[in-house]
Write an enzyme that holds these catalytic residues in place. Structure first.
Site, PDB file in Angstrom:
ATOM      1  N   GLU A 100      -4.257  31.812  38.663  1.00 32.35           N
ATOM      2  CA  GLU A 100      -4.913  30.515  38.439  1.00 32.35           C
ATOM      3  C   GLU A 100      -3.964  29.394  38.826  1.00 32.35           C
ATOM      4  OE1 GLU A 100      -7.180  28.543  38.175  1.00 32.35           O
ATOM      5  OE2 GLU A 100      -8.357  28.642  36.346  1.00 32.35           O
ATOM      6  N   ASP A 101      -4.530  28.260  39.174  1.00 34.04           N
ATOM      7  CA  ASP A 101      -3.684  27.125  39.531  1.00 34.04           C
ATOM      8  C   ASP A 101      -3.056  26.474  38.302  1.00 34.04           C
ATOM      9  OD1 ASP A 101      -6.120  26.178  38.574  1.00 34.04           O
ATOM     10  OD2 ASP A 101      -6.582  24.949  40.322  1.00 34.04           O
ATOM     11  N   ASP A 104      -5.101  24.236  31.424  1.00 33.60           N
ATOM     12  CA  ASP A 104      -5.154  22.896  30.833  1.00 33.60           C
ATOM     13  C   ASP A 104      -5.673  23.070  29.400  1.00 33.60           C
ATOM     14  OD1 ASP A 104      -5.206  20.091  30.837  1.00 33.60           O
ATOM     15  OD2 ASP A 104      -7.209  20.001  31.679  1.00 33.60           O
ATOM     16  N   PHE A 153      -2.494  14.058  35.639  1.00 31.85           N
ATOM     17  CA  PHE A 153      -3.419  14.679  36.590  1.00 31.85           C
ATOM     18  C   PHE A 153      -2.692  14.909  37.912  1.00 31.85           C
ATOM     19  CE2 PHE A 153      -6.862  15.172  39.600  1.00 31.85           C
ATOM     20  CZ  PHE A 153      -7.674  16.054  38.912  1.00 31.85           C
ATOM     21  N   ARG A 166      -5.629  18.975  48.766  1.00 33.73           N
ATOM     22  CA  ARG A 166      -5.287  20.390  48.562  1.00 33.73           C
ATOM     23  C   ARG A 166      -4.195  20.866  49.516  1.00 33.73           C
ATOM     24  NH1 ARG A 166      -9.178  22.729  45.178  1.00 33.73           N
ATOM     25  NH2 ARG A 166     -11.299  21.967  45.408  1.00 33.73           N
TER      26      ARG A 166
HETATM   27  P1  5GP Z   1      -9.115  24.301  31.674  1.00 35.56           P
HETATM   28  O1  5GP Z   1     -10.353  25.117  31.506  1.00 35.56           O
HETATM   29  O2  5GP Z   1      -7.838  25.025  31.335  1.00 35.56           O
HETATM   30  O3  5GP Z   1      -9.221  22.995  30.935  1.00 35.56           O
HETATM   31  O4  5GP Z   1      -9.094  23.835  33.159  1.00 35.56           O
HETATM   32  C1  5GP Z   1      -8.567  24.528  34.178  1.00 35.56           C
HETATM   33  C2  5GP Z   1      -9.038  23.935  35.479  1.00 35.56           C
HETATM   34  O5  5GP Z   1      -9.132  22.509  35.418  1.00 35.56           O
HETATM   35  C3  5GP Z   1      -8.021  24.212  36.556  1.00 35.56           C
HETATM   36  O6  5GP Z   1      -8.272  25.457  37.169  1.00 35.56           O
HETATM   37  C4  5GP Z   1      -8.217  23.037  37.494  1.00 35.56           C
HETATM   38  O7  5GP Z   1      -9.246  23.320  38.408  1.00 35.56           O
HETATM   39  C5  5GP Z   1      -8.660  21.901  36.589  1.00 35.56           C
HETATM   40  N1  5GP Z   1      -7.529  21.018  36.251  1.00 35.56           N
HETATM   41  C6  5GP Z   1      -6.914  20.886  35.066  1.00 35.56           C
HETATM   42  N2  5GP Z   1      -5.902  20.006  35.125  1.00 35.56           N
HETATM   43  C7  5GP Z   1      -5.882  19.570  36.399  1.00 35.56           C
HETATM   44  C8  5GP Z   1      -5.039  18.654  37.108  1.00 35.56           C
HETATM   45  O8  5GP Z   1      -4.077  18.048  36.596  1.00 35.56           O
HETATM   46  N3  5GP Z   1      -5.320  18.469  38.426  1.00 35.56           N
HETATM   47  C9  5GP Z   1      -6.342  19.106  39.061  1.00 35.56           C
HETATM   48  N4  5GP Z   1      -6.521  18.847  40.346  1.00 35.56           N
HETATM   49  N5  5GP Z   1      -7.151  19.986  38.431  1.00 35.56           N
HETATM   50  C10 5GP Z   1      -6.917  20.210  37.112  1.00 35.56           C
END
Ligand code: 5GP
Length: 175
Positions: A100-101, A104, A153, A166
Site C-alpha cells: 500500500e502507498d 492514514d 497531505f 503521481r
Molecule cells: P485510509 O483508509 O488509511 O484513511 O486511507 C488510505 C488511502 O488514502 C491511501 O491509500 C491513499 O490513497 C489516501 N491517502 C491518505 N493520505 C494521503 C495523502 O497524504 N496523500 C494522498 N495523495 N493520498 C492519501
C-alpha cells in the site's frame, strides 16, 4: 493553468530509494529462501512503490492488483471503502504481501486485510511506504513501514491529488 511541480519536498528521491531497498532486504530476510512471495498491490497510489520494491527483491515474486476507492478527489477521507477491481487469481496457500502507498485512518487497509485473509493465504503481511499514526481510526497491523510522517497531505511517488503528481520521483507536501 500551467503545470507546476510542488516545491515543498518532504522526502527526496534518494532517501526513498534507499529506504525501499532496505524494506526489500527486510522482507527477503523474513521468509524462507525458497518461499515464493505474492505481492498484492492497491491501485493506483502504490504502483511506483511496488515497482521499486519488487525490483529490489532477490527472489522470484508474482504480482496482482486490486483497486479500492475511499477518497475520490477530496483531501478528506469519506471513511467509505469500495472494491472497484478484484484480484485475478486466488490466494490459497500463498505468502501474500499487501503493498500500500499510505496508511492514514487505517480503514482501507483493515478492509483489505479482512477480505484477503478470508481467502486462505499461507501468510499475510503488509508493507506501506508511509504511515500517518496521528490519523489512525482503527488499529491495523503494518509489518513493514517506509516512513512515519506527520498529518500532512503528500503527493508524488505514485500518490496523487486529483490524478496529478503521481510521476514525481520524490514526496512533496501539498497543504
Ligand atoms: P485510509 O483508509 O488509511 O484513511 O486511507 C488510505 C488511502 O488514502 C491511501 O491509500 C491513499 O490513497 C489516501 N491517502 C491518505 N493520505 C494521503 C495523502 O497524504 N496523500 C494522498 N495523495 N493520498 C492519501
Amino acid at each position: 493553468m500551467a503545470y507546476e511541480a510542488p516545491k515543498n519536498i518532504l522526502i527526496p528521491a534518494e532517501d526513498i530509494q534507499r529506504r525501499v531497498r532496505e524494506l526489500a532486504f527486510e522482507i527477503g530476510r523474513d521468509y524462507a529462501d525458497d518461499a515464493q512471495l505474492h505481492f498484492v498491490s492497491v491501485l493506483k497510489g502504490a504502483f511506483v512503490f511496488l515497482g521499486d520494491l519488487v525490483r529490489s527483491m532477490d527472489r522470484g515474486v508474482s504480482l496482482d492488483f486490486m483497486a479500492v476507492s475511499s477518497y475520490g478527489k477530496s483531501v478528506n477521507s469519506s471513511g467509505e471503502v469500495r472494491l472497484l477491481k478484484d484480484l485475478d487469481s486466488g490466494l490459497e496457500g500463498r505468502n501474500v504481501i499487501i503493498v500500500e502507498d499510505i496508511v492514514d485512518t487505517g480503514l482501507t487497509l483493515a478492509y483489505l486485510q479482512e477480505i484477503l485473509r478470508a481467502r486462505g493465504p499461507k501468510s499475510l503481511r503488509t508493507a506501506c511506504l508511509l504511515s500517518k499514526p496521528s490519523r489512525r481510526k482503527v488499529d491495523v497491523k503494518v509489518d513493514y513501514i517506509g516512513f512515519t510522517i506527520e498529518d500532512r497531505f503528500v503527493v508524488g511517488y505514485g500518490l496523487d491529488y486529483a490524478e496529478q503528481y503521481r510521476h514525481l520521483p520524490y514526496l512533496a507536501v501539498l497543504d
